[in-house]
Design a protein around this motif. Structure first.
Motif, mmCIF file in Angstrom:
data_model
loop_
_atom_site.group_PDB
_atom_site.id
_atom_site.type_symbol
_atom_site.label_atom_id
_atom_site.label_comp_id
_atom_site.label_asym_id
_atom_site.label_seq_id
_atom_site.Cartn_x
_atom_site.Cartn_y
_atom_site.Cartn_z
ATOM 1 N N ASP A 1 0.821 -6.712 -5.042
ATOM 2 C CA ASP A 1 0.604 -5.956 -4.675
ATOM 3 C C ASP A 1 -0.798 -6.128 -4.526
ATOM 4 O O ASP A 1 -1.421 -5.616 -5.681
ATOM 5 N N CYS B 1 9.608 -7.382 -6.738
ATOM 6 C CA CYS B 1 8.996 -6.127 -5.630
ATOM 7 C C CYS B 1 7.597 -5.777 -7.025
ATOM 8 O O CYS B 1 7.553 -4.771 -7.766
ATOM 9 N N ARG C 1 4.726 -2.411 -6.613
ATOM 10 C CA ARG C 1 3.871 -0.966 -6.078
ATOM 11 C C ARG C 1 3.170 -0.302 -6.822
ATOM 12 O O ARG C 1 3.460 0.074 -8.028
ATOM 13 N N SER D 1 1.033 3.430 -7.314
ATOM 14 C CA SER D 1 1.234 4.654 -6.845
ATOM 15 C C SER D 1 -0.037 5.395 -6.164
ATOM 16 O O SER D 1 -0.714 4.075 -6.267
ATOM 17 N N ILE E 1 13.716 -4.315 -3.922
ATOM 18 C CA ILE E 1 12.586 -3.292 -3.108
ATOM 19 C C ILE E 1 12.175 -1.362 -4.468
ATOM 20 O O ILE E 1 13.479 -1.407 -4.682
ATOM 21 N N GLU F 1 9.453 1.207 -3.687
ATOM 22 C CA GLU F 1 8.439 2.289 -2.923
ATOM 23 C C GLU F 1 8.279 3.993 -3.464
ATOM 24 O O GLU F 1 8.978 4.218 -3.612
ATOM 25 N N HIS G 1 7.240 6.749 -2.394
ATOM 26 C CA HIS G 1 6.919 8.634 -1.490
ATOM 27 C C HIS G 1 5.148 8.953 -2.548
ATOM 28 O O HIS G 1 4.522 8.406 -2.687
ATOM 29 N N SER H 1 14.366 3.039 -4.404
ATOM 30 C CA SER H 1 14.654 1.379 -4.727
ATOM 31 C C SER H 1 15.621 1.003 -4.382
ATOM 32 O O SER H 1 16.824 1.399 -4.148
ATOM 33 N N CYS I 1 13.885 -3.997 3.626
ATOM 34 C CA CYS I 1 12.565 -3.189 3.205
ATOM 35 C C CYS I 1 13.347 -1.650 3.977
ATOM 36 O O CYS I 1 14.282 -1.110 4.044
ATOM 37 N N LEU J 1 10.673 2.225 4.553
ATOM 38 C CA LEU J 1 9.050 2.747 4.213
ATOM 39 C C LEU J 1 8.947 4.424 4.016
ATOM 40 O O LEU J 1 10.248 4.909 5.446
ATOM 41 N N LEU K 1 12.980 8.736 4.590
ATOM 42 C CA LEU K 1 13.090 7.061 3.861
ATOM 43 C C LEU K 1 13.300 6.233 5.435
ATOM 44 O O LEU K 1 14.791 6.384 5.457
ATOM 45 N N ASP L 1 9.397 -6.826 7.482
ATOM 46 C CA ASP L 1 8.632 -5.146 6.548
ATOM 47 C C ASP L 1 8.944 -4.212 8.102
ATOM 48 O O ASP L 1 8.635 -5.011 9.575
#
Length: 602
Positions: free
Chosen positions: A56, A96, A98, A100, A138, A140, A142, A150, A180, A182, A190, A221
């Motif tokens: 990432d 995974c 990510r 912030s 996974i 992600e 907010h 997750s 995935c 998003l 979500l 994706d």
């Protein structure tokens, strides 16, 4: 564009937010960073001992985080080609990573069933989230609130509060694991990508707003642009893209698509925009150390780093706290000048061929799959914009390059084979007149094909009795490029047939092929030139750069003469390749690759 450099299979990749860089991690543990504008390798980062499972980009600085099968997480400075931090806490592969939205935290998901939240400046675990019963693949953030989602192979999605460090809600009882996730850009819902479906979730309380059936298989994706969700999936060597019109998808409401908490009534959902928790502080240009804004876990809730980790942390901490580094992290760089410019036009809406009945309107929302040609639509007279794809036929000249495969020959019209009607009312034609028109030019075509067949027989006879160079010489002597193309298509399949002698004969023919209007000729020329550059260009440059030998060496002098001849011909071809490297499509990609291989000639 085709980027090469890895010698083992690529396990993960990521493109920077501004599309300046692309980073790819391989099975051997190496990471390579390419500059997309220059189409060349910018950095090679070494340090991991096993597969790179996740990557990432930092949202503001030139930093990349990598997670590996060796359980380590590393933070790399792309500019300095070095590892800034090494995070050790997971016990299994990190699947995974990510950053912030404010760039100060890093979330990691791993096969050890945990999600960990890291403080980048302190280099330690802020909190460890447990609760999944399977590997977590996974994670992600907010886009605005202190909330983390997750997903795990246990078929659940969990939402975590990053202020109070507890689970907010859990989506479960799905038929297949989520592939995935998003968040919507405004944070209202979500999106979960599943096998052949898209699901829209809320989390306070947990509920499913909508289910959209999409035949994308195992989606890999998701992205959102112009109120459209774009999903990408792959199967073997095929990549497919799908588009869902989000204006036709339910993102909130008091009547959910399916209840996920037994049969209990659900509370009225929180209106969009009224956040229950605090928002991220966007980065400033200040160089001062950011104040701690979140509650840290107790020592019993997280693993204490060893003395070796503390020593590494201190060394890395000194480097990351340099004021100049903080400026780079929290101050976004200027946008690059894109060529061609970024296309912000949305995909066209699906055609409404028939009126929608009330029965059909009650069906779930259907996806829009991107296909070519695009559906017809009436475009207004807008302000000047970059040209976009349109299915409306426009009058145009014949293409300068004739494609190798076509549904009909260029310029062929059925009326050309029929005699002109003297009387417009005449509806029937005499058979003799029709046949005479069809036979027009037939003798010429037969003569051309007969001549080509004769030339091919000559080349074949020479090949069976002599070497490949004499065969190519005989093909060139026929002064028929089609014969040369047929021969090169055979020679290109066996790289061992290529010799330096053959290059001196073939290169002038390649120059003609690259300028041909026939696509198949250009493709054959590009393939032959690529083989010559890969096998002989280093040899040619080394021999020309070598100092002169003492005494008389006839063999060396002949080789030197051939290298000079090849070098001169390659210089001429390089100008053609450079001029055509700006083309789009398959041709442009091939010419850009050749241009990179010929860079040493400039």
């Amino acid at each position: 564009m085709s980027l090469s450099g890895h010698t083992t299979p690529i396990e993960s990749l990521q493109i920077s937010a501004k599309e300046e860089l692309i980073v790819a991690g391989s099975q051997s543990g190496s990471i390579r960073v390419w500059d997309l504008e220059a189409a060349k390798i910018l950095r090679t980062l070494l340090g991991h001992k096993a597969n790179i499972c996740s990557l990432d980009f930092h949202p503001y600085g030139s930093f990349v985080a990598s997670g590996s099968l060796d359980t380590d997480i590393k933070l790399w400075d792309v500019r300095r080609k070095g590892c800034i931090f090494k995070y050790k806490s997971h016990t299994q592969a990190v699947r995974c990573l990510r950053f912030s939205p404010d760039g100060k935290w890093l979330a990691s998901a791993a096969d050890d069933h945990t999600v960990k939240l890291w403080d980048l400046t302190a280099g330690k675990v802020m909190f460890e989230f447990t609760g999944h019963s399977g590997p977590v693949n996974i994670v992600e953030f907010h886009p605005s609130e202190y909330l983390l989602a997750s997903g795990s192979s246990d078929r659940t999605i969990r939402f975590w509060d990053l202020e109070k460090f507890h689970v907010v809600s859990c989506i479960e009882e799905e038929a297949t694991p989520v592939r995935c996730v998003l968040f919507n850009p405004d944070g209202c819902c979500l999106y979960g990508g599943y096998q052949d479906s898209l699901r829209v979730y809320g989390w306070e309380p947990e509920r499913c707003f909508d289910v959209v059936l999409v035949n994308w298989g195992k989606v890999a994706d998701l992205a959102i642009c112009n109120n459209q969700l774009i999903g990408v999936s792959f199967a073997q060597s095929t990549v497919s893209s799908f588009v869902v019109d989000l204006s036709r998808v339910t993102k909130s409401g008091s009547v959910p698509h399916g209840l996920l908490r037994n049969d209990e009534p659900l509370a009225q959902p929180t209106p969009t925009g009224s956040s229950l928790r605090r928002s991220y502080d966007r980065p400033s240009t200040s160089c001062s150390k950011p104040q701690s804004r979140v509650k840290h876990s107790s020592e019993s809730e997280r693993r204490s780093p060893s003395s070796e980790e503390e020593r590494d942390e201190k060394e890395s901490k000194a480097e990351i706290q340099n004021p100049e580094d903080y400026k780079e992290i929290f101050q976004p760089k200027n946008a690059i000048s894109r060529t061609p410019p970024r296309m912000n036009e949305p995909f066209p809406a699906p055609p409404e061929d028939e009126p929608v009945t009330a029965k059909e309107a009650a069906k779930p929302n259907q996806p829009v799959e991107v296909q070519t040609p695009l559906p017809k639509q009436e475009l207004p007279e807008p302000v000047q914009r970059p040209p976009i794809a349109s299915s409306t036929p426009l009058p145009r000249a014949e293409p300068s390059v004739i494609p190798a495969a076509r549904n009909e020959p260029i310029g062929l019209k059925a009326s050309d084979f029929l005699p002109a009607l003297k009387n417009q009312s005449q509806t029937e034609l005499v058979d003799e007149e029709i046949m005479s028109q069809i036979r027009k030019g037939h003798k010429t075509v037969c003569m051309v094909l007969t001549s080509r067949h004769k030339n091919l027989d000559t080349v074949r006879a020479v090949w069976s009795t002599s070497d490949i160079k004499n065969s190519v010489d005989s093909a060139v002597a026929t002064n028929d490029l089609s014969v040369v193309v047929d021969l090169l298509n055979i020679v290109n399949q066996t790289a061992s047939l290529w010799k330096l002698d053959l290059c001196t004969v073939v290169l002038p023919q390649i120059e003609k092929l690259l300028q041909s209007k026939y696509e198949s000729y250009v493709q054959t020329g590009c393939t032959s030139l690529k083989l010559i550059l890969q096998r002989f260009l280093p040899l040619i440059t080394d021999i020309l750069a070598a100092p002169p030998s003492v005494g008389v060496d006839i063999t060396r002098e002949e080789r030197l003469h051939k290298c000079r001849l090849c070098y001169k011909q390659l210089k001429n071809i390089s100008n053609i390749v450079k001029n055509k490297s700006g083309l789009s499509g398959r041709h442009g990609s091939a010419f850009r690759e050749l241009h990179l291989l010929m860079a040493v000639l400039e």
